[in-house]
Design an enzyme around this catalytic site. Structure first.
Site, PDB file in Angstrom:
ATOM      1  N   LYS A 209     -19.339   3.670  -6.467  1.00  0.00           N
ATOM      2  CA  LYS A 209     -20.254   2.540  -6.569  1.00  0.00           C
ATOM      3  C   LYS A 209     -19.552   1.223  -6.224  1.00  0.00           C
ATOM      4  O   LYS A 209     -18.313   1.143  -6.254  1.00  0.00           O
ATOM      5  CB  LYS A 209     -20.853   2.492  -7.974  1.00  0.00           C
ATOM      6  CG  LYS A 209     -21.737   3.705  -8.287  1.00  0.00           C
ATOM      7  CD  LYS A 209     -22.417   3.573  -9.638  1.00  0.00           C
ATOM      8  CE  LYS A 209     -23.379   4.722  -9.877  1.00  0.00           C
ATOM      9  NZ  LYS A 209     -24.096   4.570 -11.175  1.00  0.00           N
ATOM     10  N   ARG A 285     -19.382  17.757 -11.051  1.00  0.00           N
ATOM     11  CA  ARG A 285     -20.053  17.041 -12.142  1.00  0.00           C
ATOM     12  C   ARG A 285     -19.171  17.030 -13.390  1.00  0.00           C
ATOM     13  O   ARG A 285     -19.136  16.045 -14.131  1.00  0.00           O
ATOM     14  CB  ARG A 285     -21.401  17.689 -12.438  1.00  0.00           C
ATOM     15  CG  ARG A 285     -22.303  16.839 -13.334  1.00  0.00           C
ATOM     16  CD  ARG A 285     -23.689  17.436 -13.485  1.00  0.00           C
ATOM     17  NE  ARG A 285     -23.641  18.746 -14.115  1.00  0.00           N
ATOM     18  CZ  ARG A 285     -24.023  19.880 -13.526  1.00  0.00           C
ATOM     19  NH1 ARG A 285     -24.473  19.864 -12.284  1.00  0.00           N
ATOM     20  NH2 ARG A 285     -23.948  21.024 -14.173  1.00  0.00           N
ATOM     21  N   ARG A 305     -15.538   8.887 -14.844  1.00  0.00           N
ATOM     22  CA  ARG A 305     -16.328   7.840 -15.493  1.00  0.00           C
ATOM     23  C   ARG A 305     -15.619   7.268 -16.708  1.00  0.00           C
ATOM     24  O   ARG A 305     -15.777   6.088 -17.027  1.00  0.00           O
ATOM     25  CB  ARG A 305     -17.711   8.382 -15.861  1.00  0.00           C
ATOM     26  CG  ARG A 305     -18.608   8.569 -14.638  1.00  0.00           C
ATOM     27  CD  ARG A 305     -19.867   9.331 -14.963  1.00  0.00           C
ATOM     28  NE  ARG A 305     -20.772   9.372 -13.813  1.00  0.00           N
ATOM     29  CZ  ARG A 305     -21.707  10.304 -13.636  1.00  0.00           C
ATOM     30  NH1 ARG A 305     -21.846  11.272 -14.541  1.00  0.00           N
ATOM     31  NH2 ARG A 305     -22.498  10.274 -12.579  1.00  0.00           N
ATOM     32  N   ASN A 315     -20.829   2.894 -13.782  1.00  0.00           N
ATOM     33  CA  ASN A 315     -20.094   4.048 -14.318  1.00  0.00           C
ATOM     34  C   ASN A 315     -19.264   4.739 -13.240  1.00  0.00           C
ATOM     35  O   ASN A 315     -19.012   5.938 -13.283  1.00  0.00           O
ATOM     36  CB  ASN A 315     -21.047   5.032 -15.000  1.00  0.00           C
ATOM     37  CG  ASN A 315     -22.108   5.597 -14.060  1.00  0.00           C
ATOM     38  OD1 ASN A 315     -22.241   5.136 -12.918  1.00  0.00           O
ATOM     39  ND2 ASN A 315     -22.857   6.574 -14.521  1.00  0.00           N
ATOM     40  N   HIS A 318     -21.588   8.153  -8.652  1.00  0.00           N
ATOM     41  CA  HIS A 318     -22.771   9.017  -8.731  1.00  0.00           C
ATOM     42  C   HIS A 318     -22.345  10.391  -8.260  1.00  0.00           C
ATOM     43  O   HIS A 318     -21.562  10.539  -7.312  1.00  0.00           O
ATOM     44  CB  HIS A 318     -23.904   8.498  -7.839  1.00  0.00           C
ATOM     45  CG  HIS A 318     -24.960   9.545  -7.600  1.00  0.00           C
ATOM     46  ND1 HIS A 318     -26.037   9.731  -8.446  1.00  0.00           N
ATOM     47  CD2 HIS A 318     -25.079  10.485  -6.609  1.00  0.00           C
ATOM     48  CE1 HIS A 318     -26.788  10.717  -7.992  1.00  0.00           C
ATOM     49  NE2 HIS A 318     -26.226  11.194  -6.880  1.00  0.00           N
TER      50      HIS A 318
END
Length: 342
Positions: A209, A285, A305, A315, A318
């Protein structure tokens, strides 16, 4: 550079208004005394945005050719509005090209970290393969691997980028500097502009991000590679608010911070990556960790994160949630959103 006694930087910015079908020009001023901005409509000679605090935009984001987002409007910095601003930024706006060659991909995170640590901004980033003719055009002396495997092209901008790179490369010993125009890879009309190394097979998507690109983008890539994942494609992109809405639509009504997620994802450059592995969506993930960094710090302190996130919106990354969506999400960025945004 001054407005009264205040330090001010002034820029000409373009807004491509999709509803009106025209380009609107504004003068954007940044006041470094209190880190505020204001905008004036040049054609109509009136205030467009009253002076306000907007911490998402910093002086380092404002240079000719940069894209910024202000209240969901994607603005292209096309020039400097006064001689004083031009004098300041012309010293800081030299362009350069660094290529991480095939066989050195594991070093790309370190290269990016080093470049940013040296005070250089990454303006463009892409992974691709060259044809034999393109490799020879770039440098007749490169090996055959340069057109048989994936390389990473990085455009940087700043003061004395070549000198800074040479000092960095001397210490670290990776990557190659090319005295060619970065437009070879990233110029409008370049055959390489929208080319990608994405496979769109057995993959998941990672987005670094905007806040994390600035603070820790290279470290995040290094961490991903260190965990045994393959990063098969990377590109830097500036999302419009509309594209961010389309991509995050599945979270609308599900996450209370949906609107803020859209605003942040379209607030500056993102690094998008196609990540591969045996169980790419599920395993990656796990590496990313819980959506909320505060929870991640308690339950999964070694996750991305936990290490690089600050809030539920900022965070760090993604990642794809569902196994069936891995290829779909990668396809959105590496196929549908073309040509590459700079």
């Amino acid at each position: 550079m001054t407005a009264g006694k205040e330090a001010r930087l002034s820029f000409i910015v373009d807004y491509d208004d999709p509803q009106a079908g025209l380009v609107r020009k504004y003068q954007l001023s940044y006041y470094s005394t209190d880190n505020t901005i204001e905008m004036h409509d040049i054609k109509n000679r009136r205030m467009f945005l009253k002076r306000c605090n907007y911490p998402q935009v910093k002086p380092s984001d404002l240079y000719q050719g940069a894209t910024i987002t202000v209240y969901s409007r994607k603005l292209l910095v096309t020039g400097y509005a006064d001689a004083a601003t031009a004098q300041v930024y012309n010293l800081e706006s030299s362009r350069g090209l660094v290529v991480v060659p095939p066989g050195s991909f594991d070093d790309v995170g370190k290269v990016l970290t080093g470049l940013q640590g040296a005070g250089l901004r990454v303006k463009n980033l892409n992974t691709l393969r060259l044809t034999a003719g393109e490799a020879a055009e770039l440098d007749p002396g490169v090996s055959d691997s340069w057109h048989t495997d994936t390389l990473v092209a990085i455009e940087v901008i700043g003061s004395d980028p070549q000198g800074k790179w040479e000092a960095l490369e001397k210490r670290a010993g990776y990557g190659t500097w090319f005295n060619v125009d970065p437009d070879f890879f990233f110029g409008r009309g370049s055959a390489r502009l929208d080319r990608s190394s994405a496979t769109l097979e057995n993959c998941t998507l990672c987005i670094v991000k905007p806040h994390a690109v600035k603070a820790a983008g290279g470290h995040i890539i290094t961490d991903i590679l260190a965990q045994g994942f393959e990063i098969s494609a990377i590109k830097m992109i500036n999302l419009s608010a509309a594209d961010a809405c389309d991509f995050l639509e599945v979270y609308k009504g599900v996450l209370p911070e949906y609107t803020r997620l859209v605003e942040h994802l379209s607030s500056g450059p993102c690094w998008v990556m196609e990540v591969r592995g045996e169980n790419p969506v599920g395993d990656f993930r796990e590496l990313c960790g819980p959506h909320d960094p505060d929870i991640a710090k308690v339950l999964r302190p070694t996750t991305l994160r936990s290490k690089y996130g600050t809030t539920r919106v900022e965070n760090a990354v993604h990642c794809t949630d569902l196994p069936e969506d891995g290829v779909t999400e990668a396809d959105f960025f590496f196929n549908l959103l073309r040509p590459m945004s700079a």
